[in-house]
Design an enzyme around this catalytic site. Structure first.
Site, PDB file in Angstrom:
ATOM      1  N   ARG A  54       0.809  -1.208   0.000  1.00 31.63           N
ATOM      2  CA  ARG A  54       0.000   0.000   0.000  1.00 31.63           C
ATOM      3  C   ARG A  54       0.854   1.275   0.000  1.00 31.63           C
ATOM      4  NH1 ARG A  54      -5.673   0.583   1.900  1.00 31.63           N
ATOM      5  NH2 ARG A  54      -6.199  -1.551   1.402  1.00 31.63           N
ATOM      6  N   LEU A  82      -5.546   5.963   3.365  1.00 25.92           N
ATOM      7  CA  LEU A  82      -4.252   6.465   2.886  1.00 25.92           C
ATOM      8  C   LEU A  82      -3.184   6.180   3.937  1.00 25.92           C
ATOM      9  CD1 LEU A  82      -5.522   9.821   1.404  1.00 25.92           C
ATOM     10  CD2 LEU A  82      -4.589   7.897   0.111  1.00 25.92           C
ATOM     11  N   ASN A  96     -11.939  14.891   3.175  1.00 31.94           N
ATOM     12  CA  ASN A  96     -12.836  13.797   2.796  1.00 31.94           C
ATOM     13  C   ASN A  96     -14.268  14.231   3.044  1.00 31.94           C
ATOM     14  OD1 ASN A  96     -13.657  11.083   2.164  1.00 31.94           O
ATOM     15  ND2 ASN A  96     -13.829  10.659   4.367  1.00 31.94           N
ATOM     16  N   HIS A  98     -18.060  12.579   3.999  1.00 27.25           N
ATOM     17  CA  HIS A  98     -18.576  11.331   4.580  1.00 27.25           C
ATOM     18  C   HIS A  98     -20.071  11.475   4.886  1.00 27.25           C
ATOM     19  CE1 HIS A  98     -18.371   7.545   6.763  1.00 27.25           C
ATOM     20  NE2 HIS A  98     -19.121   8.119   7.693  1.00 27.25           N
ATOM     21  N   ASP A 130      -6.854  12.199   8.678  1.00 31.78           N
ATOM     22  CA  ASP A 130      -5.664  11.763   9.401  1.00 31.78           C
ATOM     23  C   ASP A 130      -5.511  10.255   9.185  1.00 31.78           C
ATOM     24  OD1 ASP A 130      -7.497  10.554  11.050  1.00 31.78           O
ATOM     25  OD2 ASP A 130      -7.188  11.909  12.749  1.00 31.78           O
ATOM     26  N   GLY A 132      -6.567   7.756  10.835  1.00 29.32           N
ATOM     27  CA  GLY A 132      -7.686   6.906  11.261  1.00 29.32           C
ATOM     28  C   GLY A 132      -8.768   6.794  10.199  1.00 29.32           C
ATOM     29  N   ASP A 134     -12.055   8.001   8.967  1.00 29.85           N
ATOM     30  CA  ASP A 134     -13.001   9.124   9.058  1.00 29.85           C
ATOM     31  C   ASP A 134     -12.883   9.844  10.401  1.00 29.85           C
ATOM     32  OD1 ASP A 134     -14.064   8.440   6.505  1.00 29.85           O
ATOM     33  OD2 ASP A 134     -15.293   6.893   7.435  1.00 29.85           O
TER      34      ASP A 134
HETATM   35  C1  GRF Z   1     -20.437   9.965  -0.881  1.00 27.16           C
HETATM   36  O1  GRF Z   1     -21.663   9.760  -0.241  1.00 27.16           O
HETATM   37  C2  GRF Z   1     -19.346  10.199   0.134  1.00 27.16           C
HETATM   38  O2  GRF Z   1     -19.813  10.790   1.318  1.00 27.16           O
HETATM   39  C3  GRF Z   1     -18.874   8.799   0.434  1.00 27.16           C
HETATM   40  O3  GRF Z   1     -18.945   8.133  -0.806  1.00 27.16           O
HETATM   41  C4  GRF Z   1     -19.949   8.737  -1.624  1.00 27.16           C
HETATM   42  C5  GRF Z   1     -19.296   9.083  -2.932  1.00 27.16           C
HETATM   43  O4  GRF Z   1     -20.216   9.394  -3.927  1.00 27.16           O
HETATM   44  N1  GRF Z   1     -17.547   8.825   1.014  1.00 27.16           N
HETATM   45  P1  GRF Z   1     -19.726   9.922  -5.358  1.00 27.16           P
HETATM   46  O5  GRF Z   1     -18.730   8.924  -5.910  1.00 27.16           O
HETATM   47  O6  GRF Z   1     -19.135  11.279  -5.167  1.00 27.16           O
HETATM   48  O7  GRF Z   1     -20.986   9.959  -6.175  1.00 27.16           O
END
Ligand code: GRF
Length: 177
Positions: A54, A82, A96, A98, A130, A132, A134
């Site tokens: 990785r 990552l 990111n 989420h 970071d 972890g 999310d």
């Molecule tokens: C999103 O809901 C994001 O929060 C999650 O994965 C999804 C990605 O959707 N991490 P897309 O590929 O941007 O349509």
């Protein structure tokens, strides 16, 4: 941007004319790559199977991004963690998005877990990445109701609509700093 799937968040940034200079994926077939190509943005695929480990994959990916002048790395549906050597290359500059109100419901199955837990409220979170899962500092967050009869699909669509506003807003602010 790093992507693995649909790329609707990538599309939101492209539609707002944010300076997306490179799109990398761990998955060759990701729809997100087609969106990037259609917008004339350089793409590359870094499949784990092509590297000894990785860290080696992440180093190659960081090299490619750096060569394209990337200053901010945006994870939008990128489904791999990552490694520290990658994060060290872009200090405080990896974000990111989420689909939950972090720190609640981190991980790859957030939507299903929120429905199973019966929460009345979900949300979208943009955060610094970071080492972890999310777990980095939250930059922006917005609530989304969970409605009776919601399925994973309907809830995720409602959250994504918010993500598509929230992520470009945060990226715009970070690009201006
Ligand atoms: C999103 O809901 C994001 O929060 C999650 O994965 C999804 C990605 O959707 N991490 P897309 O590929 O941007 O349509």
């Amino acid at each position: 941007m790093l992507v693995s799937g649909e790329g609707t968040n990538l599309q939101a940034l492209l539609d707002e004319a944010l300076p997306v200079v490179a799109v990398a994926s761990n998955k060759p077939g990701a729809r997100a790559l087609e969106r990037a190509r259609a917008a004339g943005v350089p793409t590359a695929v870094f499949e784990l199977a092509d590297y000894p480990d990785r860290a080696a994959r992440d180093t190659a990916m960081a090299d490619w991004l750096e060569e394209r002048g990337v200053r901010l790395v945006v994870l939008a549906g990128y489904m791999h963690l990552l490694t520290p050597p990658f994060l060290a290359r872009f200090p405080d500059a990896v974000v990111n998005v989420h689909p939950s109100l972090l720190p609640a419901f981190p991980g790859a199955h957030a939507i299903e877990e929120q429905l199973a837990a019966g929460v009345a409220e979900s949300g979208a979170t943009v955060h610094l990445v970071d080492e972890g899962i999310d777990s980095g500092p939250v930059l922006a967050q917005e609530r989304v109701p969970v409605l009776p009869g919601d399925t994973a699909e309907t809830l995720h669509e409602r959250i994504k609509a918010v993500e598509h506003r929230l992520l470009p807003k945060v990226v715009r602010e970070l690009c201006a700093r």
